[in-house]
Design a protein around this motif. Structure first.
Motif, PDB file in Angstrom:
ATOM      1  N   LEU A 124       0.830  -1.213   0.000  1.00  0.00           N
ATOM      2  CA  LEU A 124       0.000   0.000   0.000  1.00  0.00           C
ATOM      3  C   LEU A 124       0.862   1.259   0.000  1.00  0.00           C
ATOM      4  O   LEU A 124       0.565   2.223  -0.690  1.00  0.00           O
ATOM      5  CB  LEU A 124      -0.967  -0.014   1.199  1.00  0.00           C
ATOM      6  CG  LEU A 124      -2.005  -1.141   1.135  1.00  0.00           C
ATOM      7  CD1 LEU A 124      -2.819  -1.206   2.428  1.00  0.00           C
ATOM      8  CD2 LEU A 124      -2.958  -0.968  -0.055  1.00  0.00           C
ATOM      9  N   ILE A 125       1.924   1.252   0.814  1.00  0.00           N
ATOM     10  CA  ILE A 125       2.917   2.339   0.726  1.00  0.00           C
ATOM     11  C   ILE A 125       4.278   1.697   0.523  1.00  0.00           C
ATOM     12  O   ILE A 125       4.991   1.381   1.474  1.00  0.00           O
ATOM     13  CB  ILE A 125       2.949   3.233   1.994  1.00  0.00           C
ATOM     14  CG1 ILE A 125       1.552   3.726   2.374  1.00  0.00           C
ATOM     15  CG2 ILE A 125       3.885   4.435   1.759  1.00  0.00           C
ATOM     16  CD1 ILE A 125       1.543   4.668   3.592  1.00  0.00           C
ATOM     17  N   GLY A 141       8.720   3.550   2.744  1.00  0.00           N
ATOM     18  CA  GLY A 141       7.479   2.799   2.652  1.00  0.00           C
ATOM     19  C   GLY A 141       6.878   2.575   4.027  1.00  0.00           C
ATOM     20  O   GLY A 141       7.429   2.990   5.062  1.00  0.00           O
ATOM     21  N   PHE A 192       1.953   0.720  14.276  1.00  0.00           N
ATOM     22  CA  PHE A 192       0.901   1.692  14.579  1.00  0.00           C
ATOM     23  C   PHE A 192      -0.467   1.005  14.633  1.00  0.00           C
ATOM     24  O   PHE A 192      -1.249   1.219  15.570  1.00  0.00           O
ATOM     25  CB  PHE A 192       0.891   2.799  13.512  1.00  0.00           C
ATOM     26  CG  PHE A 192      -0.375   3.617  13.507  1.00  0.00           C
ATOM     27  CD1 PHE A 192      -0.539   4.673  14.390  1.00  0.00           C
ATOM     28  CD2 PHE A 192      -1.413   3.315  12.629  1.00  0.00           C
ATOM     29  CE1 PHE A 192      -1.715   5.418  14.395  1.00  0.00           C
ATOM     30  CE2 PHE A 192      -2.582   4.051  12.630  1.00  0.00           C
ATOM     31  CZ  PHE A 192      -2.740   5.105  13.515  1.00  0.00           C
ATOM     32  N   ASP A 217     -11.115  -0.552   2.955  1.00  0.00           N
ATOM     33  CA  ASP A 217     -11.174   0.867   3.335  1.00  0.00           C
ATOM     34  C   ASP A 217     -10.675   1.080   4.770  1.00  0.00           C
ATOM     35  O   ASP A 217     -10.017   2.074   5.070  1.00  0.00           O
ATOM     36  CB  ASP A 217     -12.594   1.414   3.178  1.00  0.00           C
ATOM     37  CG  ASP A 217     -13.001   1.543   1.716  1.00  0.00           C
ATOM     38  OD1 ASP A 217     -12.119   1.445   0.835  1.00  0.00           O
ATOM     39  OD2 ASP A 217     -14.206   1.732   1.451  1.00  0.00           O
ATOM     40  N   GLN A 218     -11.004   0.125   5.646  1.00  0.00           N
ATOM     41  CA  GLN A 218     -10.512   0.210   7.024  1.00  0.00           C
ATOM     42  C   GLN A 218      -8.979   0.126   7.049  1.00  0.00           C
ATOM     43  O   GLN A 218      -8.304   0.926   7.704  1.00  0.00           O
ATOM     44  CB  GLN A 218     -11.113  -0.948   7.850  1.00  0.00           C
ATOM     45  CG  GLN A 218     -10.622  -1.021   9.277  1.00  0.00           C
ATOM     46  CD  GLN A 218     -11.198   0.100  10.130  1.00  0.00           C
ATOM     47  OE1 GLN A 218     -12.357   0.468   9.980  1.00  0.00           O
ATOM     48  NE2 GLN A 218     -10.388   0.651  11.033  1.00  0.00           N
ATOM     49  N   LEU A 224      -6.822   0.648   4.554  1.00  0.00           N
ATOM     50  CA  LEU A 224      -6.152   1.775   3.897  1.00  0.00           C
ATOM     51  C   LEU A 224      -6.198   3.024   4.780  1.00  0.00           C
ATOM     52  O   LEU A 224      -5.203   3.753   4.889  1.00  0.00           O
ATOM     53  CB  LEU A 224      -6.802   2.060   2.541  1.00  0.00           C
ATOM     54  CG  LEU A 224      -6.075   3.117   1.693  1.00  0.00           C
ATOM     55  CD1 LEU A 224      -4.677   2.628   1.283  1.00  0.00           C
ATOM     56  CD2 LEU A 224      -6.886   3.472   0.448  1.00  0.00           C
ATOM     57  N   ALA A 225      -7.332   3.252   5.449  1.00  0.00           N
ATOM     58  CA  ALA A 225      -7.439   4.424   6.325  1.00  0.00           C
ATOM     59  C   ALA A 225      -6.407   4.344   7.445  1.00  0.00           C
ATOM     60  O   ALA A 225      -5.717   5.324   7.747  1.00  0.00           O
ATOM     61  CB  ALA A 225      -8.851   4.523   6.900  1.00  0.00           C
ATOM     62  N   ASN A 226      -6.277   3.182   8.049  1.00  0.00           N
ATOM     63  CA  ASN A 226      -5.312   3.040   9.140  1.00  0.00           C
ATOM     64  C   ASN A 226      -3.865   3.102   8.638  1.00  0.00           C
ATOM     65  O   ASN A 226      -2.977   3.590   9.343  1.00  0.00           O
ATOM     66  CB  ASN A 226      -5.557   1.746   9.919  1.00  0.00           C
ATOM     67  CG  ASN A 226      -6.852   1.752  10.723  1.00  0.00           C
ATOM     68  OD1 ASN A 226      -7.497   0.729  10.873  1.00  0.00           O
ATOM     69  ND2 ASN A 226      -7.256   2.915  11.228  1.00  0.00           N
ATOM     70  N   MET A 269      -2.830   4.935   6.130  1.00  0.00           N
ATOM     71  CA  MET A 269      -2.538   6.365   5.923  1.00  0.00           C
ATOM     72  C   MET A 269      -2.305   7.067   7.263  1.00  0.00           C
ATOM     73  O   MET A 269      -1.412   7.916   7.391  1.00  0.00           O
ATOM     74  CB  MET A 269      -3.691   7.042   5.170  1.00  0.00           C
ATOM     75  CG  MET A 269      -3.883   6.532   3.758  1.00  0.00           C
ATOM     76  SD  MET A 269      -2.364   6.676   2.783  1.00  0.00           S
ATOM     77  CE  MET A 269      -2.757   5.687   1.358  1.00  0.00           C
ATOM     78  N   GLU A 270      -3.108   6.723   8.249  1.00  0.00           N
ATOM     79  CA  GLU A 270      -2.896   7.295   9.581  1.00  0.00           C
ATOM     80  C   GLU A 270      -1.512   6.938  10.102  1.00  0.00           C
ATOM     81  O   GLU A 270      -0.786   7.786  10.639  1.00  0.00           O
ATOM     82  CB  GLU A 270      -3.968   6.781  10.550  1.00  0.00           C
ATOM     83  CG  GLU A 270      -5.369   7.303  10.271  1.00  0.00           C
ATOM     84  CD  GLU A 270      -6.453   6.559  11.043  1.00  0.00           C
ATOM     85  OE1 GLU A 270      -7.626   6.930  10.902  1.00  0.00           O
ATOM     86  OE2 GLU A 270      -6.125   5.588  11.782  1.00  0.00           O
ATOM     87  N   PHE A 292       1.420   8.839   8.490  1.00  0.00           N
ATOM     88  CA  PHE A 292       1.489  10.305   8.533  1.00  0.00           C
ATOM     89  C   PHE A 292       1.046  10.921   9.863  1.00  0.00           C
ATOM     90  O   PHE A 292       0.902  12.129   9.964  1.00  0.00           O
ATOM     91  CB  PHE A 292       0.677  10.881   7.361  1.00  0.00           C
ATOM     92  CG  PHE A 292       1.222  10.428   6.032  1.00  0.00           C
ATOM     93  CD1 PHE A 292       2.292  11.079   5.452  1.00  0.00           C
ATOM     94  CD2 PHE A 292       0.701   9.307   5.386  1.00  0.00           C
ATOM     95  CE1 PHE A 292       2.828  10.655   4.245  1.00  0.00           C
ATOM     96  CE2 PHE A 292       1.235   8.861   4.181  1.00  0.00           C
ATOM     97  CZ  PHE A 292       2.295   9.531   3.607  1.00  0.00           C
ATOM     98  N   CYS A 293       0.829  10.088  10.890  1.00  0.00           N
ATOM     99  CA  CYS A 293       0.442  10.621  12.202  1.00  0.00           C
ATOM    100  C   CYS A 293       1.680  11.106  12.960  1.00  0.00           C
ATOM    101  O   CYS A 293       2.818  10.893  12.536  1.00  0.00           O
ATOM    102  CB  CYS A 293      -0.264   9.539  13.019  1.00  0.00           C
ATOM    103  SG  CYS A 293       0.809   8.152  13.431  1.00  0.00           S
ATOM    104  N   TRP A 328       6.162  12.660   7.032  1.00  0.00           N
ATOM    105  CA  TRP A 328       6.032  14.127   6.972  1.00  0.00           C
ATOM    106  C   TRP A 328       7.109  14.740   6.084  1.00  0.00           C
ATOM    107  O   TRP A 328       6.848  15.678   5.334  1.00  0.00           O
ATOM    108  CB  TRP A 328       6.134  14.721   8.389  1.00  0.00           C
ATOM    109  CG  TRP A 328       4.950  14.409   9.255  1.00  0.00           C
ATOM    110  CD1 TRP A 328       3.813  13.767   8.887  1.00  0.00           C
ATOM    111  CD2 TRP A 328       4.796  14.748  10.648  1.00  0.00           C
ATOM    112  NE1 TRP A 328       2.948  13.680   9.968  1.00  0.00           N
ATOM    113  CE2 TRP A 328       3.529  14.267  11.045  1.00  0.00           C
ATOM    114  CE3 TRP A 328       5.610  15.397  11.580  1.00  0.00           C
ATOM    115  CZ2 TRP A 328       3.054  14.431  12.360  1.00  0.00           C
ATOM    116  CZ3 TRP A 328       5.143  15.567  12.879  1.00  0.00           C
ATOM    117  CH2 TRP A 328       3.878  15.082  13.261  1.00  0.00           C
TER     118      TRP A 328
END
Lengths: 595, 216
Positions: free
Chosen positions: B47-48, B56, B65, B156-157, B159-161, B163-164, B167-168, B181
């Motif tokens: 995904l990354i 990545g 995380f 979707d769950q 991918l959302a996590n 991304m968090e 970048f958190c 960042w």
């Protein structure tokens, strides 16, 4: 349940909801010498505790775990697109983000602080004057507020001074005084603070909009452009464009909030008592249902108690006010089949879409810099500032760059240009380019009220206290879609003048239903609207229930239809307007203020 | 940029819990089973992916995380309205399943591995990257169901996590070394641009900083 409830010592005024409207009403009522209890269902909050730097500027907690927002596990709404569907619970935060806790949505808001355009206040009358009654589409419940700009002006002015609003006036006392919004009406005074500086993207937008022939102006922002002490003696610090406004308790004390601008004074007042973690279940009425006797609530220990009061002022968020009226039997519930009844009628939203512009890769747009209320707008296609005749729709839309500070998780979610995958190396390249070199332009349009768009109580789902959830029946209508598409085309002209490398114009699509999964805005309105006709409004023009005279209901619930502007400035002005009439008339002669 | 880059790089490699960067102990997941953990690592890596644009998901400790998030009220569904009845409806009316994030991961990973085994004879983590991408795209596009759960819900769950996690703030166990960042050009907790707001179009000269004071 209220029969078994413990009865507390009576007070003069009980206020339900500790946000802007509640804090303003509490301040005004204590100034009038009345004892006030303010009930807030969420926890107590202050900038010192909830806005401490740097722990508070945590994007995951603020914008993705919704630290300052409503606890949906206890109470939510159900939503459907039309009355033939089964409405389903809004189980996860997405489309709109109501607040919770002391300060309410006024703690987590951005800070855009508008006055309502004069024409919007009498939109039905204005549309009929200009285009004839037949211009109003079938099924649109277009109405006037029953109050004029001139009547509200002193209260808009007062709210700006309390909020420490930054902006540039166009006209003061009939004289052109500055480069403000040429479409805005005359003011009794300047903004209390000068406009915020333009961030780079807003600066580019201003230049381009001027080149195209539009009339850009600085957004009025309740983010202090310099140090400020408001009329209550509350202090604000200068905004440093940190970019943590929406979703956060501003650590700089720069964004106006009830917590910074009113409550520090109110908390010390001997006639004021704040009770947090108290969830109001209903307004108690006397035997004939014509007078409120107090409210029943669940306190912080989970005990059900009744607070007797001479007056009840509902100042919860828009749809919670409507729900409390329905749960309490105040006003006749709306019947969409016969277009009769008033509580739940004219539920509206904000018709906003965001377009993207990519600039040359040598230019950094610095999207992390921002102020929630800051930016540059033009109103050439808002309100009745343009001729709707040949266009055939009602309503309009300001257009703006309102760069509130784009942070990393949000940027990652937003991704790259349309067509870019949502993950993988192509996503990475797209998101880096988009974050570093693009900007966002919003068409922040009005949403009109329609006969078959409304609020009522859900027949199936309940909250944590066993009471029915509120049910929303909402969808976008062709009139509003056509308005959006017309205005978004103007963004294309501005983007071209900016020298855009790439443009993505986002328009509302015909036949695409309201989607609860995508964040749009928390600007919900209507449902218990103000007006001069009890047949089409739940509240008279003083925000007083037509049916129960000692109940006042303050909030965006009072808007008969949507507007292109953000609601908070109008809500604050309406609170001061209602408070003025309560103080000058109602307290000495309790009874209906309008007949 | 400013200091501490060595420490950041060190914790990237060692993937130890935040605040314990001094001891080179590999992160031991508390929620995910070894099979699930293998899936999570493999999926995050797709995904990354690490590439010329930056680190990545594995260097950013995104799996750590997500595992740490599974211990929060959020993962138990405490922030979602979870009262029944659970009635399915049109997609645009939103999520209507009785599963909290922890359940979504349990069911989703099992479902993904079952599909991988059926199609390719091995669990997801054992497949070539191209096959992993095919399966992820299938899940993203709704090409599978895991019991009563459409694959899109799980994807979707996840991918959302992801991304968090990428970048958190690193306080949550992701974005190690502030790598996410730095890649984006997000200054993090600097949060003071009073003298930068009108330096139009220029490149911000300071590196990112975290809540705990780590810089990149």
């Amino acid at each position: 349940m209220s029969d078994d409830a413990r009865r507390l010592h009576p007070v003069d005024v009980v206020i339900v909801g500790g946000g802007w409207a509640g804090s303003i009403m509490a301040k005004e009522m204590t100034e009038a010498g009345r004892s006030v209890v303010m009930l807030e269902r969420g926890p107590d909050r202050s900038t010192a505790a909830d806005g401490a730097y740097p722990a508070s500027i945590d994007e995951l907690e603020g914008n993705f775990r919704y630290k300052l927002f409503q606890d949906l596990s206890k109470n939510t709404v159900t939503i459907r697109n039309n009355s033939h569907q089964t409405a389903l619970p809004y189980r996860r935060m997405a489309a709109f983000l109501p607040g919770e806790g002391v300060g309410g949505a006024g703690l987590h808001w951005s800070g855009v602080h508008f006055r309502m355009p004069p024409d919007d206040l009498r939109l039905r009358t204005r549309v009929i004057e200009k285009y004839g009654a037949k211009f109003i589409p079938e099924g649109m419940n277009l109405q006037d507020y029953g109050v004029s700009y001139e009547e509200l002006e002193p209260f808009f002015d007062k709210a700006e001074k309390v909020f420490g609003t930054s902006g540039e006036a166009y006209m003061v006392k009939g004289q052109v005084v500055g480069k403000g919004n040429v479409f805005s009406p005359s003011r009794s005074d300047h903004f209390p603070l000068p406009a915020l500086k333009d961030v780079y993207t807003a600066h580019l937008f201003r230049k381009a909009a001027e080149e195209v022939g539009f009339h850009p102006y600085s957004l009025p922002a309740a983010n202090a452009s310099r140090q400020y002490i408001n009329p209550y003696g509350a202090q604000m610090g200068p905004c440093n464009f940190c970019g943590y406004c929406s979703g956060y308790a501003c650590y700089m004390y720069s964004k106006a909030s009830p917590n910074v601008n009113i409550l520090p004074v109110l908390r010390r007042h001997p006639l004021f008592e704040l009770r947090a973690n108290c969830h109001v279940l209903k307004v108690e009425l006397d035997a004939d249902g014509r007078r409120a006797t107090g409210v029943t609530y669940t306190d912080s220990d989970g005990k059900v108690v009744t607070q007797p009061a001479e007056m009840v002022i509902l100042t919860a968020f828009q749809f919670h006010n409507v729900r409390l009226m329905l749960l309490s039997g105040i006003g006749r519930p709306y019947d969409p089949v016969h277009n009769e009844g008033v509580v739940g009628r004219n539920f509206v939203y904000q018709n906003v879409t965001t377009s993207n512009v990519w600039l040359d890769r040598s230019i950094d747009t610095n999207q992390y810099v921002g102020a929630g209320g800051g930016g540059v707008a033009f109103d050439d296609f808002n309100s009745e500032n343009f001729d709707h005749g040949p266009l055939g729709f009602v309503g309009g839309s300001p257009v703006w760059v309102n760069q509130a500070g784009v942070k990393a998780i949000a940027a990652a979610h937003s991704g790259g240009p349309p067509g870019t995958p949502r993950w993988g190396s192509a996503w990475k390249a797209g998101v880096i380019d988009t974050y570093r070199h693009s900007l966002r332009i919003d068409a922040h349009g009005a949403n009109m009220a329609y006969r078959d768009v409304y609020l009522d109580l859900d027949p199936t789902w309940k909250d944590a206290y066993g009471q029915p959830l509120l049910r929303m029946t909402f969808d976008w209508k062709d009139n509003d879609i056509r308005m959006n598409r017309y205005v978004v085309d103007k963004i294309g002209d501005v983007a071209k003048a900016m020298g855009a490398r790439r443009v993505n114009l986002t328009k509302r699509e015909f036949g695409r239903p309201f989607d609860t999964r995508q964040y749009q805005t928390t600007h919900l309105g209507g449902g218990a609207v103000m007006g001069t006709d009890p047949g089409t409004s739940a509240l008279n023009r003083y925000l007083q229930s037509w049916d129960v005279h000692n109940v006042f209901v303050i909030g965006a619930n009072a808007f008969p239809q949507g507007t292109g502007y953000n609601p908070t400035g109008m809500v604050a002005a309406l609170a001061y307007w209602a408070a003025h009439h309560i103080r000058t008339t109602y307290l000495s002669h309790p009874g209906p203020l309008a007949g | 940029m400013q200091g501490l880059a060595g420490i950041a790089a060190c914790s990237t490699v060692l993937a130890s819990p935040p605040g314990h960067a001094s001891r080179p102990v590999p992160y031991a997941p508390r929620f995910f089973t070894p099979v699930e953990w293998a899936f999570l690592i493999a999926a995050c890596d797709r995904l990354i992916p690490a590439d010329e644009n930056g680190p990545g998901a594995l260097a950013l400790d995104v799996p750590r995380f997500i595992d740490m998030q599974m211990d929060t009220p959020y993962a138990h569904g405490a922030q979602w309205y979870m009262q029944g009845p659970f009635v399915q409806g049109p997609d645009n009316l939103g999520y209507q399943l009785p599963y909290a994030p922890r359940d979504l991961y349990r069911r989703g990973i099992a479902g993904m591995n079952a599909h991988a085994a059926t199609r390719h004879g091995a669990p997801f983590a054992g497949l070539a990257p191209a096959l992993q991408d095919d399966l992820l795209r299938g899940a993203e596009n709704g090409g599978m169901t895991f019991g009563d759960m459409p694959s899109t819900v799980f994807f979707d769950q996840l991918l959302a996590n992801v991304m968090e996690g990428g970048f958190c703030d690193p306080i949550h166990g992701g974005n190690t070394g502030l790598g996410g960042w730095t890649m984006l050009g997000f200054p993090g907790a600097r949060a003071d641009f009073m003298d930068w707001v009108d330096q139009y179009g220029a490149h911000y000269p300071l590196g990112s900083v975290s809540i705990s004071g780590e810089t990149a």
